[in-house]
Design an enzyme around this catalytic site. Structure first.
Site, PDB file in Angstrom:
ATOM      1  N   SER B  41       0.833  -1.366  -0.034  1.00 52.93           N
ATOM      2  CA  SER B  41      -0.025   0.113  -0.169  1.00 52.93           C
ATOM      3  C   SER B  41       0.969   1.206  -0.046  1.00 52.93           C
ATOM      4  O   SER B  41       2.120   1.251   0.547  1.00 52.93           O
ATOM      5  CB  SER B  41      -0.841   0.125   1.231  1.00 52.93           C
ATOM      6  N   VAL B  43       1.208   4.045   1.430  1.00 46.99           N
ATOM      7  CA  VAL B  43       1.962   4.778   2.809  1.00 46.99           C
ATOM      8  C   VAL B  43       2.880   3.679   3.600  1.00 46.99           C
ATOM      9  O   VAL B  43       3.840   4.159   4.119  1.00 46.99           O
ATOM     10  CB  VAL B  43       0.588   5.238   3.721  1.00 46.99           C
ATOM     11  N   CYS B  44       2.286   2.595   3.344  1.00 53.49           N
ATOM     12  CA  CYS B  44       3.234   1.579   4.034  1.00 53.49           C
ATOM     13  C   CYS B  44       4.715   1.376   3.157  1.00 53.49           C
ATOM     14  O   CYS B  44       5.574   1.217   3.934  1.00 53.49           O
ATOM     15  CB  CYS B  44       2.360  -0.009   4.075  1.00 53.49           C
ATOM     16  N   THR B  45       4.395   1.539   1.964  1.00 53.23           N
ATOM     17  CA  THR B  45       5.536   1.676   1.226  1.00 53.23           C
ATOM     18  C   THR B  45       6.613   2.937   1.544  1.00 53.23           C
ATOM     19  O   THR B  45       7.733   2.527   1.804  1.00 53.23           O
ATOM     20  CB  THR B  45       5.425   1.826  -0.117  1.00 53.23           C
ATOM     21  N   LEU B  48       8.336   2.024   5.364  1.00 52.55           N
ATOM     22  CA  LEU B  48       9.116   0.809   5.398  1.00 52.55           C
ATOM     23  C   LEU B  48      10.223   1.204   4.726  1.00 52.55           C
ATOM     24  O   LEU B  48      11.233   1.119   4.916  1.00 52.55           O
ATOM     25  CB  LEU B  48       8.723  -0.430   4.881  1.00 52.55           C
TER      26      LEU B  48
END
Lengths: 164, 150
Positions: B41, B43-45, B48
């Site tokens: 996703s 934002v998660c990209t 991390l």
């Protein structure tokens, strides 16, 4: 060990890359970031005193460190903004020969450009910006600050709001 | 969200290579647990990727960072490869969300973890925790360094 704990975004410094006139804004940019590329032309048109700071996200964009080094090396010869504009305008042309071609097109001393973009001083300058961004809470690009505070929401809209 | 001073709940979850990883594996080191909603996703990209940039400096401070989401080990492996991540990604897949629930980092109505950070000290005690006000807000890496310096 340099700290990465929270700190306010540094105010403009003498060796910051600044262009334009208007309300002051600082943007943290990744030159290999598609989202940055999408908004860059519109940001550049805004009547702002715009400060460019490096924020290469290396793991996500492996070519980013090379592009930031090239931009910083170009800055040494007064061509930061031309280089950034061009890298965003032609995102498919970012290999070394493309960088050399740009340096020549901008009238830069190619030998100096080549030497500078691989220098420790340039790497440290890029890292200085990156670390200041981390300390100020930058978590993705583009990110923008005005009057020492992050602009909430969508960056282009936030910057545009400074001009009205 | 789990409170500082609590004993960190024990867990054993498979990582991206389907190897079991347990809380006890980190005894004697600080452990930063980054709960996030979903691999790949946007934002998660960003989140991390940001943490990857400072991973070496976390290590220098005696801390290991792991990511936790409900994705499968296969998905985690692909996510790591796509982003050139090197931190372990743990699969809170079955029973779904068990670890995230135990740490209070769970959003029941959407069925995935809340974006949250937990620092567990060398003795297995929660030293700090932080939950994002919304899953769209990435906790900056500076917050982790603040917690480590406290």
């Amino acid at each position: 060990m340099d700290e990465l704990t929270s700190a306010a975004v540094p105010p403009l410094r003498a060796d910051d890359h600044v262009t334009g006139r208007g309300p002051e804004a600082i943007v943290y940019i990744d030159l290999a970031c598609p989202a940055c590329a999408a908004v860059w032309p519109r940001i550049r048109e805004l009547p702002l005193e715009l400060c460019f700071r490096h924020f290469p996200m290396t793991s996500k964009h492996p070519r980013s460190p090379a592009l930031h080094a090239a931009a910083e090396a170009a800055a040494g010869q007064g061509a930061l903004w031309e280089m950034a504009d061009s890298l965003f305008a032609e995102r498919g042309r970012v290999d070394d020969p493309h960088l050399w071609e740009r340096a020549e097109r901008f009238g830069l001393d190619l030998d100096r450009f080549q030497s500078d973009r691989r220098s420790g001083a340039v790497a440290e300058r890029v890292q200085r910006d990156f670390r200041s961004g981390v300390r100020a809470g930058v978590a993705g690009t583009p990110a923008a600050f005005a009057e020492g505070a992050p602009l909430p929401g969508e960056v282009e809209a936030g910057l545009r709001g400074l001009t009205t | 969200m789990i409170e500082p001073g609590s004993q960190a709940p024990a867990f054993t979850l498979p990582d991206q290579d389907a190897r079991d990883v347990s809380l006890g594996d980190f005894a004697g080191r600080k452990l930063v647990i980054a709960f996030y909603p979903l691999d790949f996703s946007p934002v998660c990209t960003d989140q991390l990727s940001l943490y990857q940039e400072v991973l070496a400096e976390l290590d220098q401070r005696g801390a290991t960072l792991v990511g936790v989401s409900v994705d499968s080990p296969y998905c985690h492996a692909a996510f790591r490869e796509r982003l050139n991540l090197t931190m372990p990604l743990l699969s809170d897949f079955h029973p779904k969300g068990a670890m995230s629930r135990a740490y209070g980092a769970w959003i029941e109505k959407v069925g995935h973890g809340n974006r949250s950070l937990v620092l567990v000290d060398e003795r297995g005690i929660v030293a700090w925790s932080h939950a994002s006000p919304t899953p769209l807000e990435i906790p900056g890496a500076n917050l982790i360094f603040d917690a480590l310096a406290a």
